[in-house]
Design a protein around this motif. Structure first.
Motif, mmCIF file in Angstrom:
data_model
loop_
_atom_site.group_PDB
_atom_site.id
_atom_site.type_symbol
_atom_site.label_atom_id
_atom_site.label_comp_id
_atom_site.label_asym_id
_atom_site.label_seq_id
_atom_site.Cartn_x
_atom_site.Cartn_y
_atom_site.Cartn_z
ATOM 1 N N LYS A 73 0.740 -1.332 0.015
ATOM 2 C CA LYS A 73 0.077 -0.064 -0.051
ATOM 3 C C LYS A 73 0.734 1.029 0.145
ATOM 4 O O LYS A 73 1.638 1.161 0.679
ATOM 5 N N GLN A 77 -2.350 6.107 -1.618
ATOM 6 C CA GLN A 77 -3.530 5.117 -1.617
ATOM 7 C C GLN A 77 -4.377 5.652 -0.138
ATOM 8 O O GLN A 77 -5.226 5.204 0.152
ATOM 9 N N PHE A 78 -3.524 6.365 0.550
ATOM 10 C CA PHE A 78 -4.077 6.426 2.013
ATOM 11 C C PHE A 78 -4.832 7.796 2.048
ATOM 12 O O PHE A 78 -4.833 8.700 1.271
ATOM 13 N N ASP A 79 -6.203 7.584 2.561
ATOM 14 C CA ASP A 79 -7.155 8.258 2.350
ATOM 15 C C ASP A 79 -7.184 9.486 3.647
ATOM 16 O O ASP A 79 -7.696 8.753 4.814
ATOM 17 N N GLY A 113 -6.635 -1.128 12.795
ATOM 18 C CA GLY A 113 -7.156 -0.475 11.371
ATOM 19 C C GLY A 113 -7.386 0.791 11.311
ATOM 20 O O GLY A 113 -7.826 1.199 10.175
ATOM 21 N N VAL A 114 -6.499 1.646 12.076
ATOM 22 C CA VAL A 114 -6.618 3.059 11.349
ATOM 23 C C VAL A 114 -5.522 3.446 10.818
ATOM 24 O O VAL A 114 -5.221 4.592 10.136
ATOM 25 N N GLY A 115 -4.733 2.395 10.026
ATOM 26 C CA GLY A 115 -3.788 2.657 9.154
ATOM 27 C C GLY A 115 -2.273 2.641 9.387
ATOM 28 O O GLY A 115 -1.406 2.978 8.725
ATOM 29 N N LYS A 116 -1.845 2.094 10.539
ATOM 30 C CA LYS A 116 -0.609 2.331 10.969
ATOM 31 C C LYS A 116 0.284 1.422 9.900
ATOM 32 O O LYS A 116 1.435 2.089 9.632
ATOM 33 N N THR A 117 0.049 0.303 9.796
ATOM 34 C CA THR A 117 0.699 -0.403 9.046
ATOM 35 C C THR A 117 0.933 0.019 7.644
ATOM 36 O O THR A 117 1.967 -0.123 6.737
ATOM 37 N N HIS A 118 -0.394 0.583 6.985
ATOM 38 C CA HIS A 118 -0.142 1.000 5.784
ATOM 39 C C HIS A 118 0.502 2.150 5.625
ATOM 40 O O HIS A 118 1.330 2.227 4.710
ATOM 41 N N TYR A 241 -10.525 1.734 9.374
ATOM 42 C CA TYR A 241 -10.801 1.652 7.952
ATOM 43 C C TYR A 241 -11.479 0.382 7.798
ATOM 44 O O TYR A 241 -12.050 0.192 6.855
ATOM 45 N N ARG A 242 -10.929 -0.846 8.301
ATOM 46 C CA ARG A 242 -11.401 -2.098 8.020
ATOM 47 C C ARG A 242 -12.812 -2.424 8.203
ATOM 48 O O ARG A 242 -13.621 -3.048 7.433
ATOM 49 N N ALA A 266 -4.116 -6.976 14.662
ATOM 50 C CA ALA A 266 -5.001 -6.356 13.707
ATOM 51 C C ALA A 266 -4.651 -6.829 12.503
ATOM 52 O O ALA A 266 -3.525 -6.896 12.155
HETATM 53 P P1 ADP Z 1 -3.284 -1.104 11.514
HETATM 54 O O1 ADP Z 1 -2.088 -1.381 11.278
HETATM 55 O O2 ADP Z 1 -3.590 0.404 12.209
HETATM 56 O O3 ADP Z 1 -4.165 -1.987 12.320
HETATM 57 P P2 ADP Z 1 -3.871 -1.257 8.774
HETATM 58 O O4 ADP Z 1 -2.533 -0.187 8.167
HETATM 59 O O5 ADP Z 1 -3.384 -2.654 8.561
HETATM 60 O O6 ADP Z 1 -4.188 -0.728 10.153
HETATM 61 O O7 ADP Z 1 -5.104 -0.866 7.767
HETATM 62 C C1 ADP Z 1 -6.237 -1.869 7.600
HETATM 63 C C2 ADP Z 1 -6.510 -1.721 6.325
HETATM 64 O O8 ADP Z 1 -7.280 -0.565 6.139
HETATM 65 C C3 ADP Z 1 -5.508 -1.804 5.221
HETATM 66 O O9 ADP Z 1 -5.814 -2.570 4.189
HETATM 67 C C4 ADP Z 1 -5.334 -0.463 4.879
HETATM 68 O O10 ADP Z 1 -4.720 -0.244 3.624
HETATM 69 C C5 ADP Z 1 -6.473 0.257 4.901
HETATM 70 N N1 ADP Z 1 -6.468 1.471 5.411
HETATM 71 C C6 ADP Z 1 -6.462 2.005 6.754
HETATM 72 N N2 ADP Z 1 -6.612 3.368 6.811
HETATM 73 C C7 ADP Z 1 -6.741 3.805 5.612
HETATM 74 C C8 ADP Z 1 -7.105 4.841 5.192
HETATM 75 N N3 ADP Z 1 -7.243 6.233 5.615
HETATM 76 N N4 ADP Z 1 -6.998 5.081 3.634
HETATM 77 C C9 ADP Z 1 -6.800 4.082 2.974
HETATM 78 N N5 ADP Z 1 -6.823 2.866 3.312
HETATM 79 C C10 ADP Z 1 -6.700 2.609 4.842
#
Ligand code: ADP
Ligand code: MG
Length: 266
Positions: A73, A77-79, A113-118, A241-242, A266
């Motif tokens: 990702k 692609q981050f929203d 699910g808030v996008g940390k890994t992304h 986001y999930r 997560a």
């Molecule tokens: P975390 O690591 O915080 O648990 P992830 O980074 O794994 O969360 O995000 C979970 C999923 O949601 C991934 O597929 C990620 O790409 C997507 N995602 C999370 N936040 C966003 C965002 N703001 N915009 C686009 N995709 C997002």
């Protein structure tokens, strides 16, 4: 204009020199050069650029595979509109990779699910594009690896592997309590990389909970001291986001209860 036998011979020469991209583009560029009346230098420059671009692509594909990201990702692609607690400007500043050259760290904190890994992967991809070696490992996975390495006397090798990359991503700190060997290993790793190699870390736990996580307040404090000295902390407070689409579809009545599992990663 270059005649056919000449280009055939030239193509073979390029192939034997393993300059395949130049060989593939030779005919098209010869035609374009003739039509647009390029100088010899322009022609050669264009041909070499094609080869260089193809090599960069191949290198990026290899280094991306070696980085072992769990998914692909990008920052683009981050929203950001969905997650207003993440300031786009701060992420853009991090994407300049200044933090890597100064050996400082980036910490993404927040619930699942808030996008940390992304975001960590997005920054990792930027680093790879800039030619900086990057490696991704989750802390639970590292815990298993360290357990095996300890039995085989291979901890120094593992330490070396994780010391080498310019950017090390340590994902999912905090989902599992850390036993002594991994806690010690993490401390040594952070100490070794301090001011030398950047760490991008994600955690669902606030720093005040790290003492409990490490079951050793002194060790946790010493590690945090080094980790945070030169660091950017991105605190993400928002919705998963999930669960967004499921929530929109009305699948979950009480999403909050599902967003903070105490043990599941997560
Ligand atoms: P975390 O690591 O915080 O648990 P992830 O980074 O794994 O969360 O995000 C979970 C999923 O949601 C991934 O597929 C990620 O790409 C997507 N995602 C999370 N936040 C966003 C965002 N703001 N915009 C686009 N995709 C997002
Ligand atoms: Mg994650």
């Amino acid at each position: 204009m270059v005649t056919q036998p000449h280009t055939d011979q030239l193509r073979e020469t390029l192939q034997s020199l393993k300059l395949d991209c130049m060989a593939d583009n030779l005919d098209a560029l010869c035609d374009q050069a003739a039509q647009e009346e390029w100088t010899y230098a322009t022609f050669l420059g264009q041909l070499l650029e094609e080869e260089l671009a193809a090599r960069d692509q191949r290198r990026l594909a290899v280094t991306t595979k070696m980085a072992r990201f769990p998914f692909h990702k990008t920052l683009e692609q981050f929203d950001f509109a969905f997650q207003p607690s993440v300031e786009k400007r701060r992420i853009q500043e991090l994407a300049s990779l200044r933090f890597v050259s100064s050996g400082s760290n980036v910490l993404f904190l927040g619930p699942p699910g808030v996008g940390k890994t992304h975001l960590a992967i997005g920054l990792g991809l930027k680093a790879l594009q800039a030619g900086l070696s990057t490696y991704f490992v989750s802390v639970p996975e590292l815990m298993d690896l360290v357990g095996h390495d300890a039995q085989r006397g291979q901890l120094p090798k593992r330490m070396q592997q994780l010391y080498k990359p310019k950017v090390l991503i340590l994902d999912e700190m905090g989902y599992l309590p850390l036993e002594r060997p991994i806690a010690t290993f993490l401390f040594q790793l952070v100490a070794k990389r301090y001011e030398k190699g950047a760490i991008i870390l994600s955690s669902n736990k606030s720093f005040s909970e790290w003492g409990e996580l490490f079951t050793d307040q002194v060790l946790a404090t010493a590690l945090l001291d080094r980790l945070l000295h030169h660091s950017t902390i991105i605190n993400i407070r928002g919705q998963s986001y999930r669960l967004k689409e499921k929530r929109q579809a009305g699948v979950f009545q009480r999403p909050e209860a599902l967003e903070a599992p105490s043990s599941a990663p997560a």
